[in-house]
Scaffold this motif. Structure first.
Motif, PDB file in Angstrom:
ATOM      1  N   ILE A  76      30.465  30.970  -2.841  1.00  0.00           N
ATOM      2  CA  ILE A  76      29.895  31.655  -4.541  1.00  0.00           C
ATOM      3  C   ILE A  76      30.477  31.072  -5.234  1.00  0.00           C
ATOM      4  O   ILE A  76      31.337  31.057  -5.479  1.00  0.00           O
ATOM      5  CB  ILE A  76      29.930  32.997  -3.966  1.00  0.00           C
ATOM      6  CG1 ILE A  76      29.197  33.405  -2.784  1.00  0.00           C
ATOM      7  CG2 ILE A  76      28.154  33.423  -6.124  1.00  0.00           C
ATOM      8  CD1 ILE A  76      27.415  32.719  -2.347  1.00  0.00           C
ATOM      9  N   VAL A  77      30.148  30.285  -6.264  1.00  0.00           N
ATOM     10  CA  VAL A  77      30.635  29.842  -7.278  1.00  0.00           C
ATOM     11  C   VAL A  77      29.656  30.239  -8.480  1.00  0.00           C
ATOM     12  O   VAL A  77      28.458  30.306  -8.667  1.00  0.00           O
ATOM     13  CB  VAL A  77      30.559  27.888  -7.322  1.00  0.00           C
ATOM     14  CG1 VAL A  77      30.814  27.187  -9.087  1.00  0.00           C
ATOM     15  CG2 VAL A  77      30.265  27.248  -6.010  1.00  0.00           C
ATOM     16  N   VAL A 120      34.451  29.208 -12.497  1.00  0.00           N
ATOM     17  CA  VAL A 120      34.583  27.581 -13.857  1.00  0.00           C
ATOM     18  C   VAL A 120      34.126  27.967 -14.483  1.00  0.00           C
ATOM     19  O   VAL A 120      33.044  28.562 -15.540  1.00  0.00           O
ATOM     20  CB  VAL A 120      33.565  26.835 -12.623  1.00  0.00           C
ATOM     21  CG1 VAL A 120      34.457  26.611 -10.957  1.00  0.00           C
ATOM     22  CG2 VAL A 120      32.550  26.982 -12.928  1.00  0.00           C
ATOM     23  N   LYS A 121      34.920  27.074 -15.783  1.00  0.00           N
ATOM     24  CA  LYS A 121      34.351  26.987 -17.290  1.00  0.00           C
ATOM     25  C   LYS A 121      35.155  25.720 -17.383  1.00  0.00           C
ATOM     26  O   LYS A 121      35.710  24.614 -16.556  1.00  0.00           O
ATOM     27  CB  LYS A 121      35.491  27.406 -17.813  1.00  0.00           C
ATOM     28  CG  LYS A 121      35.062  27.838 -19.019  1.00  0.00           C
ATOM     29  CD  LYS A 121      33.806  29.201 -19.255  1.00  0.00           C
ATOM     30  CE  LYS A 121      33.341  29.423 -20.541  1.00  0.00           C
ATOM     31  NZ  LYS A 121      32.050  29.923 -21.023  1.00  0.00           N
ATOM     32  N   VAL A 168      40.156  31.901 -19.443  1.00  0.00           N
ATOM     33  CA  VAL A 168      39.117  32.124 -19.295  1.00  0.00           C
ATOM     34  C   VAL A 168      38.607  33.177 -18.735  1.00  0.00           C
ATOM     35  O   VAL A 168      39.128  34.272 -18.099  1.00  0.00           O
ATOM     36  CB  VAL A 168      39.364  31.122 -17.986  1.00  0.00           C
ATOM     37  CG1 VAL A 168      37.404  31.225 -17.041  1.00  0.00           C
ATOM     38  CG2 VAL A 168      39.672  29.845 -18.074  1.00  0.00           C
ATOM     39  N   VAL A 169      37.404  33.442 -19.941  1.00  0.00           N
ATOM     40  CA  VAL A 169      37.312  34.969 -19.992  1.00  0.00           C
ATOM     41  C   VAL A 169      36.803  35.484 -18.375  1.00  0.00           C
ATOM     42  O   VAL A 169      35.964  34.412 -17.652  1.00  0.00           O
ATOM     43  CB  VAL A 169      35.840  35.089 -20.906  1.00  0.00           C
ATOM     44  CG1 VAL A 169      35.250  36.511 -20.710  1.00  0.00           C
ATOM     45  CG2 VAL A 169      36.162  34.959 -21.923  1.00  0.00           C
ATOM     46  N   GLY A 170      37.444  36.390 -17.495  1.00  0.00           N
ATOM     47  CA  GLY A 170      37.836  36.592 -16.644  1.00  0.00           C
ATOM     48  C   GLY A 170      38.252  36.548 -15.312  1.00  0.00           C
ATOM     49  O   GLY A 170      38.030  37.080 -14.401  1.00  0.00           O
ATOM     50  N   TRP A 171      39.221  35.458 -15.841  1.00  0.00           N
ATOM     51  CA  TRP A 171      40.213  35.358 -15.035  1.00  0.00           C
ATOM     52  C   TRP A 171      40.698  36.045 -14.007  1.00  0.00           C
ATOM     53  O   TRP A 171      41.179  36.255 -12.700  1.00  0.00           O
ATOM     54  CB  TRP A 171      40.996  33.572 -15.642  1.00  0.00           C
ATOM     55  CG  TRP A 171      42.324  34.865 -16.153  1.00  0.00           C
ATOM     56  CD1 TRP A 171      41.860  35.278 -17.390  1.00  0.00           C
ATOM     57  CD2 TRP A 171      43.656  35.260 -16.084  1.00  0.00           C
ATOM     58  NE1 TRP A 171      43.540  36.088 -18.037  1.00  0.00           N
ATOM     59  CE2 TRP A 171      44.556  36.043 -17.257  1.00  0.00           C
ATOM     60  CE3 TRP A 171      44.089  35.523 -14.671  1.00  0.00           C
ATOM     61  CZ2 TRP A 171      45.585  36.496 -16.683  1.00  0.00           C
ATOM     62  CZ3 TRP A 171      45.459  35.432 -14.564  1.00  0.00           C
ATOM     63  CH2 TRP A 171      45.822  35.728 -15.539  1.00  0.00           C
ATOM     64  N   VAL A 226      40.082  30.222  -9.455  1.00  0.00           N
ATOM     65  CA  VAL A 226      39.421  30.154 -10.986  1.00  0.00           C
ATOM     66  C   VAL A 226      39.956  28.412 -11.566  1.00  0.00           C
ATOM     67  O   VAL A 226      40.748  27.953 -11.242  1.00  0.00           O
ATOM     68  CB  VAL A 226      40.206  31.005 -12.309  1.00  0.00           C
ATOM     69  CG1 VAL A 226      39.525  30.434 -13.925  1.00  0.00           C
ATOM     70  CG2 VAL A 226      40.438  31.987 -12.426  1.00  0.00           C
ATOM     71  N   ALA A 227      38.604  27.810 -11.563  1.00  0.00           N
ATOM     72  CA  ALA A 227      38.638  26.047 -12.029  1.00  0.00           C
ATOM     73  C   ALA A 227      38.044  25.880 -13.005  1.00  0.00           C
ATOM     74  O   ALA A 227      37.265  26.395 -13.946  1.00  0.00           O
ATOM     75  CB  ALA A 227      37.992  25.005 -10.907  1.00  0.00           C
ATOM     76  N   VAL A 228      38.720  24.513 -13.822  1.00  0.00           N
ATOM     77  CA  VAL A 228      38.502  24.197 -15.511  1.00  0.00           C
ATOM     78  C   VAL A 228      37.761  22.884 -15.240  1.00  0.00           C
ATOM     79  O   VAL A 228      38.225  22.297 -14.881  1.00  0.00           O
ATOM     80  CB  VAL A 228      39.439  24.518 -16.508  1.00  0.00           C
ATOM     81  CG1 VAL A 228      39.373  23.939 -17.709  1.00  0.00           C
ATOM     82  CG2 VAL A 228      40.018  25.836 -16.046  1.00  0.00           C
TER      83      VAL A 228
END
Length: 476
Positions: free
Chosen positions: A342-343, A430-431, A440-443, A453-455
């Motif tokens: 899930i992303v 992702v952000k 990233v908010v919520g990382w 976490v992926a940017v």
């Protein structure tokens, strides 16, 4: 749930219930009457359509299935129109004629696709008007795969218990589109298809998914039902069966033009699919797709077999779309049972542009399912100022749900999605942009339970603010 098309041509369905004639008078309106402050419509076109149980039968026939119709009409011109239309569609029509009551007729005056006035011509039928139904059903039930009771509370189904008993003795499923608050009249049916308002009128308010399941389960037990299919408008539909998990299907993302007759389409597709050997979950998936098509049409309308086949061919899975948080949690649980990754991403998504599309396609590549969470209108105002959003949350969600990369769209009222992340626990957050993971908010929430976490790539020269600025510049 991937859906092959059933062999509707092998299905035979008997529809019993309230038939009516829907009449439409169309014309232009350009002045107000000097006699009263009402618009004057210059009638240019008239149109007659079979409604109620007649529309159910027409939907069945349009799918390519065999349909028979048993109903009550008056001894009048409207009955002749109905009989001609239905028989022309290949429907085996059997009417009991009332000697002292008219055929139910609803006349709508239309101008520029807007309904200005509706006139109803009807009187409630009494049990004597449908006294021949039990004998007729007894003669026909062995030749059909499903019995549909289409109840519009006009009196044709006064003895519904006898009809259900005849079907059960023959081993024929009974599907009911109910009306009123006395569902005991449908005791022993296979499936009822109330909308949420109709269900709540019987069992009380259902403020969340748990309450809905509990009250529906109690009702099914009390009435000896095998299933309830609750249609919920923009929240889709939910299939409930005793002892089994609920199946929720989000509404199809499309513009709603007219919901008239949508319930007729739902029960017609359900009945035709069940008669062709489909399970209830499969039949519900098809009915949900069909409902999404028919609400884009004007008035009582049908959906053809080829039309439904094309729509099914375009589906990537019937569970996709706009959902509530509770519905999303159920969908995610099912996805995880299938081993799917899930992303999750979030944003305002006010005006969807090429940057958004490219970014969401990248996001989907990080896993198997993509959840897009969007800020509510109030949240956008707090973040962006009083001039935003340009598009309300319902439209933003509908557009996003129509993108191939997106599986589910959900909204949140806070300024950040942190509470949502705690509930959903996605595998990947992702952000897009020039961030480190820690920006990233919520990382920290995602990392704490072992998520990633992926940017992702930031698309240059693509922004909602830039688009709005350019529109202002061109308008000056």
């Amino acid at each position: 749930m991937q859906l092959p098309m059933p062999r509707f041509d092998r299905s035979q369905i008997l529809v019993v219930g309230d038939v009516m004639l829907d009449r439409y008078w169309h014309g232009e309106t350009s002045r107000i009457s000097p006699e009263a402050p009402v618009p004057v419509v210059n009638v240019e076109q008239t149109e007659d359509r079979a409604g109620g149980a007649g529309n159910v039968a027409l939907n069945i026939a349009a799918l390519g299935a065999g349909a028979s119709l048993l109903s009550v009409v008056g001894d009048d011109e409207a009955a002749g129109v109905l009989r001609g239309q239905l028989q022309a569609a290949g429907i085996a029509t059997r009417f009991q004629v009332s000697g002292d009551k008219p055929t139910i007729t609803k006349l709508r005056v239309m101008s520029r696709h807007q309904q200005l006035l509706r006139l109803d011509f009807e009187a409630p039928f009494d049990p004597a008007d449908s006294s021949e139904f039990a004998e007729a059903v007894g003669q026909m039930i062995e030749q059909v795969g499903v019995l549909v009771l289409s109840d519009y509370a006009k009196g044709s189904l006064a003895d519904s218990q006898t009809l259900i008993s005849l079907a059960r003795q023959a081993g024929v499923p009974v599907l009911v589109d109910p009306k009123g608050t006395d569902f005991s009249r449908y005791r022993g049916a296979t499936l009822l298809t109330p909308n949420l308002h109709e269900l709540e009128a019987v069992v009380g308010a259902c403020r969340n998914e748990q309450t809905l399941v509990e009250k529906a389960s109690q009702l099914m037990s009390e009435l000896d039902l095998q299933a309830l299919l609750v249609t919920r408008g923009e929240q889709g539909m939910t299939l409930l069966r005793p002892g089994l998990p609920e199946l929720h299907l989000p509404a199809r993302a499309r513009e709603v033009f007219d919901v008239t007759g949508a319930g007729d389409t739902v029960i017609a597709v359900l009945a035709s699919s069940v008669a062709a050997g489909y399970s209830l979950p499969e039949a519900t998936g098809l009915a949900n797709i069909a409902a999404g098509i028919v609400v884009g049409k004007l008035g009582t309308a049908t959906i053809s077999g080829p039309e439904l086949r094309r729509a099914v061919g375009q589906e990537k899975g019937v569970e996709r779309g706009v959902v509530s948080v509770e519905q999303l949690l159920i969908a995610l649980d099912e996805a995880r049972q299938q081993g799917e990754k899930i992303v999750f991403t979030n944003g305002c998504f006010d005006i969807i542009h090429a940057g958004h599309v490219g970014y969401l396609e990248q996001a989907r590549e990080q896993g198997d399912r993509l959840v897009v969470a969007i800020n509510s209108d109030e949240s956008v105002v707090r973040l962006k100022g009083p001039s935003r959003p340009i598009n309300p949350v319902e439209r933003r969600m509908a557009v996003l749900a129509g993108l191939e990369a997106v599986d589910w769209v959900v909204s949140f009222t806070e300024d950040t999605p942190e509470n949502l992340l705690r509930e959903l626990r996605p595998d990947v957050l992702v952000k897009g942009g020039d961030y480190t993971d820690e920006q990233v908010v919520g990382w920290e929430i995602v990392k704490a339970y072992g998520g990633e976490v992926a940017v992702l790539k930031f698309y240059e020269n693509c922004s909602t603010t830039g688009i709005i600025k350019k529109i202002h510049e061109k308008s000056q």
